[in-house]
Scaffold this motif. Structure first.
Motif, mmCIF file in Angstrom:
data_model
loop_
_atom_site.group_PDB
_atom_site.id
_atom_site.type_symbol
_atom_site.label_atom_id
_atom_site.label_comp_id
_atom_site.label_asym_id
_atom_site.label_seq_id
_atom_site.Cartn_x
_atom_site.Cartn_y
_atom_site.Cartn_z
ATOM 1 N N GLN A 1 0.837 -1.206 0.000
ATOM 2 C CA GLN A 1 0.000 0.000 0.000
ATOM 3 C C GLN A 1 0.868 1.252 0.000
ATOM 4 N N ARG A 2 0.245 2.342 -0.520
ATOM 5 C CA ARG A 2 0.902 3.648 -0.499
ATOM 6 C C ARG A 2 0.209 4.479 0.568
ATOM 7 N N VAL A 3 0.928 4.715 1.674
ATOM 8 C CA VAL A 3 0.364 5.425 2.821
ATOM 9 C C VAL A 3 1.279 6.582 3.185
ATOM 10 N N SER A 4 0.677 7.738 3.452
ATOM 11 C CA SER A 4 1.445 8.867 3.970
ATOM 12 C C SER A 4 0.532 9.675 4.874
ATOM 13 N N ASP A 5 1.120 10.608 5.602
ATOM 14 C CA ASP A 5 0.323 11.443 6.504
ATOM 15 C C ASP A 5 -0.331 12.611 5.787
ATOM 16 N N ARG A 6 -0.269 12.594 4.414
ATOM 17 C CA ARG A 6 -0.815 13.720 3.660
ATOM 18 C C ARG A 6 -2.011 13.337 2.799
ATOM 19 N N GLY A 7 -2.455 12.073 2.846
ATOM 20 C CA GLY A 7 -3.580 11.709 2.001
ATOM 21 C C GLY A 7 -4.055 10.303 2.271
ATOM 22 N N PRO A 8 -5.109 9.860 1.545
ATOM 23 C CA PRO A 8 -5.668 8.518 1.756
ATOM 24 C C PRO A 8 -4.718 7.428 1.258
ATOM 25 N N SER A 9 -4.947 6.215 1.773
ATOM 26 C CA SER A 9 -4.129 5.072 1.378
ATOM 27 C C SER A 9 -4.548 4.575 0.006
ATOM 28 N N ASP A 10 -3.590 4.050 -0.722
ATOM 29 C CA ASP A 10 -3.844 3.490 -2.043
ATOM 30 C C ASP A 10 -3.354 2.048 -2.031
ATOM 31 N N TYR A 11 -4.276 1.099 -2.286
ATOM 32 C CA TYR A 11 -3.936 -0.321 -2.220
ATOM 33 C C TYR A 11 -3.674 -0.938 -3.592
ATOM 34 N N SER A 12 -4.255 -0.357 -4.641
ATOM 35 C CA SER A 12 -4.068 -0.881 -5.996
ATOM 36 C C SER A 12 -2.886 -0.158 -6.631
ATOM 37 N N ILE A 13 -1.718 -0.734 -6.469
ATOM 38 C CA ILE A 13 -0.477 -0.136 -6.935
ATOM 39 C C ILE A 13 0.367 -1.209 -7.626
ATOM 40 N N ASN A 14 1.450 -0.773 -8.244
ATOM 41 C CA ASN A 14 2.332 -1.730 -8.918
ATOM 42 C C ASN A 14 3.255 -2.436 -7.931
ATOM 43 N N SER A 15 3.370 -3.740 -8.107
ATOM 44 C CA SER A 15 4.502 -4.476 -7.559
ATOM 45 C C SER A 15 5.474 -4.680 -8.704
ATOM 46 N N THR A 16 6.748 -4.928 -8.401
ATOM 47 C CA THR A 16 7.772 -4.848 -9.442
ATOM 48 C C THR A 16 8.700 -6.054 -9.423
ATOM 49 N N VAL A 17 9.055 -6.507 -10.629
ATOM 50 C CA VAL A 17 10.085 -7.526 -10.812
ATOM 51 C C VAL A 17 11.360 -6.820 -11.262
ATOM 52 N N TYR A 18 12.457 -7.057 -10.541
ATOM 53 C CA TYR A 18 13.753 -6.473 -10.879
ATOM 54 C C TYR A 18 14.671 -7.563 -11.410
ATOM 55 N N GLU A 19 15.587 -7.172 -12.322
ATOM 56 C CA GLU A 19 16.569 -8.116 -12.849
ATOM 57 C C GLU A 19 17.972 -7.569 -12.619
ATOM 58 N N LEU A 20 18.888 -8.445 -12.290
ATOM 59 C CA LEU A 20 20.272 -8.049 -12.075
ATOM 60 C C LEU A 20 20.935 -7.732 -13.405
ATOM 61 N N ASN A 21 21.474 -6.533 -13.508
ATOM 62 C CA ASN A 21 22.233 -6.126 -14.690
ATOM 63 C C ASN A 21 23.682 -6.558 -14.487
ATOM 64 N N PRO A 22 24.169 -7.496 -15.295
ATOM 65 C CA PRO A 22 25.529 -8.005 -15.075
ATOM 66 C C PRO A 22 26.620 -6.978 -15.351
ATOM 67 N N LEU A 23 26.288 -5.906 -16.066
ATOM 68 C CA LEU A 23 27.296 -4.888 -16.374
ATOM 69 C C LEU A 23 27.444 -3.891 -15.230
ATOM 70 N N THR A 24 26.292 -3.413 -14.706
ATOM 71 C CA THR A 24 26.350 -2.432 -13.619
ATOM 72 C C THR A 24 26.326 -3.091 -12.245
ATOM 73 N N LEU A 25 26.042 -4.413 -12.215
ATOM 74 C CA LEU A 25 25.952 -5.170 -10.965
ATOM 75 C C LEU A 25 24.939 -4.548 -10.010
#
Length: 641
Positions: free
Chosen positions: A521-545
């Protein structure tokens, strides 16, 4: 008086002198890393071959046997050894003088009572010897006392009103191995050791032992060394392992054995080190079916599926209610059945791990008690239960991760916040196992921010820990951190901005390395919570490590990712738990499709989903999810074609 009966000295020699074909009498079978003899129709030899200097059976003696026997039907009895009057040379077999037989969960020792000719029976109850595992038993007889020791465990003693007879004659009698009366009670298991030792408690010579189930007093040479296939000695049968779950052991003892995995429809050969595939049917996921409704003590935050060799497949549930505790379930006849209950305090997660072949479970307790503590449990082979081993100070613990580096065993806890001041910016702790004290000791502290989950993974020779930081007291937009093992401890490697991260899943294939984060969830003290958000898949870049964004996937308060494979196909399943108004949501299975990344292929209705686990048994391949809002969790079966 010297009266010594051993399987190697007499049974095998009797077999060699037998006029019948060798293969009709004995087969040499390798099972579970040890070899034994399968006696097809029972073997016999004269008692005079044993009692060369006397005809009286010793008053005090120990009978030692090592065998492996499949579960027996109710009222079924099978004889390990018997001594009968008469025999092959002296006419028909007569009455039973002495015998040892096994029935379901019982062991019986029978003998002729002195002076009356009546048969007496000594029965040891609740002794599970017919469980498809190797067992070594020592039965010591001294006067009125009959003492049984199984696998070097605590002795069981039975006292009789009359002592064992002092004048039991063996004149004209015959020993029978693997049967009692003709064609009755044939022994269907494997025999490895059979020794009669006069005037001694043999358990003192057998125990202690590093392998109590196959302790050695006198084992035939043919059952120790490499199998010799010359001549007509012993037909050798290589046991075929047929499973659908964890990979069986493959060592030099199993070399040449075949393993058929029913779940994967794959046939493999043990080369003495690894299982080499011979045949493999490539499966594809067709659909998902509801398989079992699993009712738990209370709402369930986490499930942990694990296997204990020679015991089976287990599932541990982390349950919310402290009054009812958490449950351990065992896979029995195709479903999970309640096996043990453990006292926990608002349990949030379990982790199973092994150290030196011993099995442990550690629970993350989140109750705001003083002091705040979680607990480590050890599997007791004798009690066949988990028993508490160590108590550990934690702070609203939400997860444990176990890992090994350079022959050292570690555990790291995700401390979420301190109960006394609700501070989320605290240390999570790495513990290292001390092999001398057999205790976990503090090894390193890492600064975390509302830690929720740890994940350990390796990339070639490098080792990493990644923490899911969830909340800093004001907002869920905080960085989660990857640490790298360097110079004997973990150091900062990379920060990744996450939104209420509660889970990381590491996986790799085809030389590529990925991390998937579940943003809740996206929660802050400045607004309502947002539950429908992106989750993310990350991949290791072998060049930049460094790990770089590979794919965003829309989720609804995602709480867990689980990576699994079916045949050559790769999948991710996400646990969607809440959309702001309802906990009844669809969780989704995504399939890897190369350049397209992970695409949705199956929709699974779930209620308050909190955790996913994938496992396989001989009954197939499964997914189980836990519900944090209901006492009903579910097991799904993956149907393939």
């Amino acid at each position: 008086m010297s009266c010594l009966l051993t399987l190697s000295a007499h049974v095998l020699s009797a077999h060699a002198q037998c006029s019948c074909p060798a293969h009709s009498q004995i087969q040499l079978v390798q099972s579970g890393g040890s070899r034994g003899l399968r006696v097809s129709s029972g073997l016999s030899f004269s008692a005079a071959q044993v009692f060369t200097e006397c005809e009286l059976f010793p008053e005090e003696f120990s009978l030692v046997a090592t065998f492996k026997l499949q579960p027996l039907r109710q009222k079924r009895n099978e004889w390990v050894l018997s001594l009968l009057e008469g025999g092959p040379e002296g006419g028909p077999e007569g009455r039973l003088l002495l015998g040892l037989r096994v029935s379901r969960d019982q062991l019986h020792f029978l003998y002729q009572q002195q002076g009356t000719g009546r048969r007496r029976r000594v029965t040891f109850r609740e002794v599970s010897l017919d469980d498809a595992r190797w067992h070594t038993l020592s039965l010591a007889v001294t006067g009125h006392y009959f003492t049984l020791t199984v696998d070097c465990g605590p002795p069981l003693e039975i006292s009789q009103s009359r002592p064992f007879p002092s004048t039991l004659t063996t004149r004209g009698a015959h020993f029978y191995v693997g049967r009692g009366a003709p064609r009755r009670g044939l022994f269907s298991g494997l025999l490895r050791q059979l020794v009669l030792l006069p005037g001694s408690d043999a358990s003192l010579r057998l125990c202690p032992s590093s392998e109590p189930s196959v302790s050695v007093l006198s084992v035939p040479t043919a059952l120790k060394g490499p199998v010799q296939m010359q001549g007509e000695a012993y037909p050798y049968e290589a046991e075929v392992q047929v499973t659908g779950g964890p990979t069986p052991v493959c060592t030099s003892l199993e070399q040449g054995q075949l393993w058929f995995n029913t779940a994967l429809k794959a046939l493999s050969l043990c080369d003495g080190n690894l299982w080499s595939p011979l045949l493999h049917s490539k499966q594809r996921l067709d659909y998902v079916e509801n398989y079992q409704d699993l009712y738990t003590n209370s709402e369930t935050f986490d499930v942990e599926v694990f296997t204990i060799p020679n015991e089976g497949l287990f599932l541990a549930t982390a349950n919310r209610d402290s009054r009812s505790g958490s449950g351990i379930y065992k896979w029995i006849l195709g479903s999970f059945q309640k096996y043990q209950n453990i006292s926990t305090h608002e349990a949030r997660a379990w982790k199973h791990f092994t150290i030196s072949a011993k099995h442990y479970l550690v629970v993350a307790n989140s109750a705001a008690l003083q002091p705040e503590r979680s607990a480590l449990y050890r599997w007791s082979p004798a009690r066949r239960r988990f028993v508490q081993h160590q108590s550990i100070e934690t702070h609203l613990a939400l997860d444990w991760e176990a890992f090994h580096i350079h022959n050292h065993s570690f555990l790291v806890v995700a401390n979420h916040r301190r109960a006394q001041d609700s501070d989320h910016n605290i240390y999570s702790v790495i513990y290292r196992w001390n092999p001398l004290t057999k205790r976990l000791e503090v090894f390193q502290k890492l600064r975390t921010v509302g830690a929720y989950d740890w994940e350990f993974f390796s990339v070639q020779q490098h080792h990493f820990l990644v923490v899911a930081n969830t909340f800093d007291g004001r907002t869920t937009s905080v960085s989660s951190t990857i640490f790298i093992w360097s110079q004997g401890h973990f150091q900062h490697f990379q920060d990744i901005l996450t939104q209420g991260a509660v889970d990381w899943e590491a996986f790799s294939f085809e030389g590529r390395y990925f991390l998937a984060v579940a943003n809740s969830q996206r929660v802050s003290d400045r607004g309502p919570s947002d539950y429908s958000i992106n989750s993310t898949v990350y991949e290791l870049n072998p060049l930049t490590l460094t790990f770089q964004r590979f794919q965003d996937i829309l989720t609804h308060s995602a709480v867990d990712w689980e990576f699994f494979t079916v045949g050559d196909e790769r999948f991710l399943v996400v646990g969607n738990s809440h959309d702001g108004s309802s906990y009844s949501l669809n969780s989704v299975i995504y399939r890897w499709q190369g350049y397209e990344g992970f695409v949705p292929v199956h929709i699974l209705p779930t209620l308050g989903c909190r955790d996913w686990e994938h496992f396989s048994t001989t009954d197939g391949s499964f997914l189980v999810y836990s519900s944090a809002t209901s006492t009903l969790s579910k097991v799904f079966r993956l149907k393939t074609y």
